[in-house]
Design an enzyme around this catalytic site. Structure first.
Site, PDB file in Angstrom:
ATOM      1  N   LYS A 224      15.973  -1.344  -0.092  1.00 55.45           N
ATOM      2  CA  LYS A 224      15.782   0.037   0.338  1.00 55.45           C
ATOM      3  C   LYS A 224      14.798   0.055   1.511  1.00 55.45           C
ATOM      4  CE  LYS A 224      16.485   2.148  -4.197  1.00 55.45           C
ATOM      5  NZ  LYS A 224      17.870   2.604  -4.060  1.00 55.45           N
TER       6      LYS A 224
ATOM      7  N   HIS B  78       7.513  -4.272  -1.356  1.00 59.42           N
ATOM      8  CA  HIS B  78       7.528  -4.557  -2.793  1.00 59.42           C
ATOM      9  C   HIS B  78       8.844  -5.227  -3.166  1.00 59.42           C
ATOM     10  CE1 HIS B  78       3.993  -2.034  -3.989  1.00 59.42           C
ATOM     11  NE2 HIS B  78       4.218  -1.597  -2.775  1.00 59.42           N
TER      12      HIS B  78
ATOM     13  N   MET C 298       7.828  -0.342   4.553  1.00 59.84           N
ATOM     14  CA  MET C 298       7.931   0.345   3.261  1.00 59.84           C
ATOM     15  C   MET C 298       9.091  -0.140   2.420  1.00 59.84           C
ATOM     16  SD  MET C 298       6.444   3.750   4.377  1.00 59.84           S
ATOM     17  CE  MET C 298       6.975   2.947   5.862  1.00 59.84           C
ATOM     18  N   PRO C 299       9.563  -1.332   2.680  1.00 62.55           N
ATOM     19  CA  PRO C 299      10.775  -1.686   1.922  1.00 62.55           C
ATOM     20  C   PRO C 299      10.482  -1.898   0.435  1.00 62.55           C
ATOM     21  CG  PRO C 299      10.488  -3.121   3.838  1.00 62.55           C
ATOM     22  CD  PRO C 299       9.214  -2.366   3.655  1.00 62.55           C
ATOM     23  N   TYR C 300      11.535  -1.667  -0.339  1.00 62.11           N
ATOM     24  CA  TYR C 300      11.539  -2.002  -1.762  1.00 62.11           C
ATOM     25  C   TYR C 300      12.803  -2.809  -2.008  1.00 62.11           C
ATOM     26  CZ  TYR C 300      12.300  -1.606  -6.731  1.00 62.11           C
ATOM     27  OH  TYR C 300      12.544  -1.909  -8.044  1.00 62.11           O
TER      28      TYR C 300
END
Lengths: 67, 67, 67, 67, 67, 67
Positions: free
Chosen positions: A7, E41, E1-3
């Site tokens: 994501k 994360h 901001m990746p997940y």
């Protein structure tokens, strides 16, 4: 048999960058865990800046340096 | 209390097909695990062909038979 | 290329029931969307009753009819 | 280090409501588990009414009171 | 901001292999999309062989070459 | 109809804290979006410290201040 979900914020990720992420993560799973690439699925989700929160703010607000 | 998430490539899944998937999976959970349909949620995600990877390629490339 | 994730409460789902869910949902996707079963992945997550909430209560509390 | 994913139906959730959800859930995790807000990520997914199922019906059908 | 969420079958993935996957995928996102590693994360889920389905069979059955 | 998934590291979250998270997030969705609590599902996943990565390290390494 791995399944990977990535994501990231939606801000102009190109088709080439997506292909590079998919190739890279599939290669990583083959190299580290000897997974079969033919069974490795990767799904990339692009998330609008108003829909991602960090530090209690939307990324839109976060980037503006609010408050 | 089941929650089911179905991810498929975005290529013209019709409203009727979505309704059929939702009815089918809810029925399956009722039949196999006696789950209450009123508490069974199903979410269908349609994923762009550039955002799904298989065999280290995007589905767009995969379908073209690359390389 | 579908990927399906089924989340149910962890309360003695048997190996046979899991096999039945996997066969059923794969069959449904083949029937409704002509998806290739060989590329259809299903992951079942069993969730502890204290970790699932409904109506603002954990399922543990909910089942006890609290308050 | 929490990661929170909120899925709601897509029906006009405003930018202000999203900001309120993100602030509220981040605050909750800080208060209950002393999590660091700077490391708390929240992703909101808005799901089309045809893509969410409840009681074996799409929400579109469910709202119409079908059958 | 990746997940990033990586799902693999639970069959003896070592602590070192997990560290290698996390380092590798974080590095990939930094290299391809210039993402900040401090905000990246990664969550690895290990799934029991009875809970993963492929080709309409659990991986347990699939590996036995059933039917 | 909301579905919320909360992922936190597995480090002694108590049954009371889980109940507080579930009550809090359900209340938030009722307050901000007027969602029906009876249809709001919350799933809490607790993730081992070796299975969560941040800054390219597992949380186990990250907490030790490695390198």
């Amino acid at each position: 048999m791995p399944y990977v979900n990535i994501k990231v914020t939606r801000e102009g990720v190109t088709r080439e960058q997506k292909a590079e992420l998919i190739a890279g993560v599939t290669d990583l799973l083959t190299r580290v865990l000897q997974k079969n690439p033919a069974l490795t699925h990767v799904v990339i989700d692009e998330v609008d800046l108003d829909n991602w929160g960090l530090g209690g703010l939307t990324v839109t607000e976060f980037r503006r340096g609010k408050p």
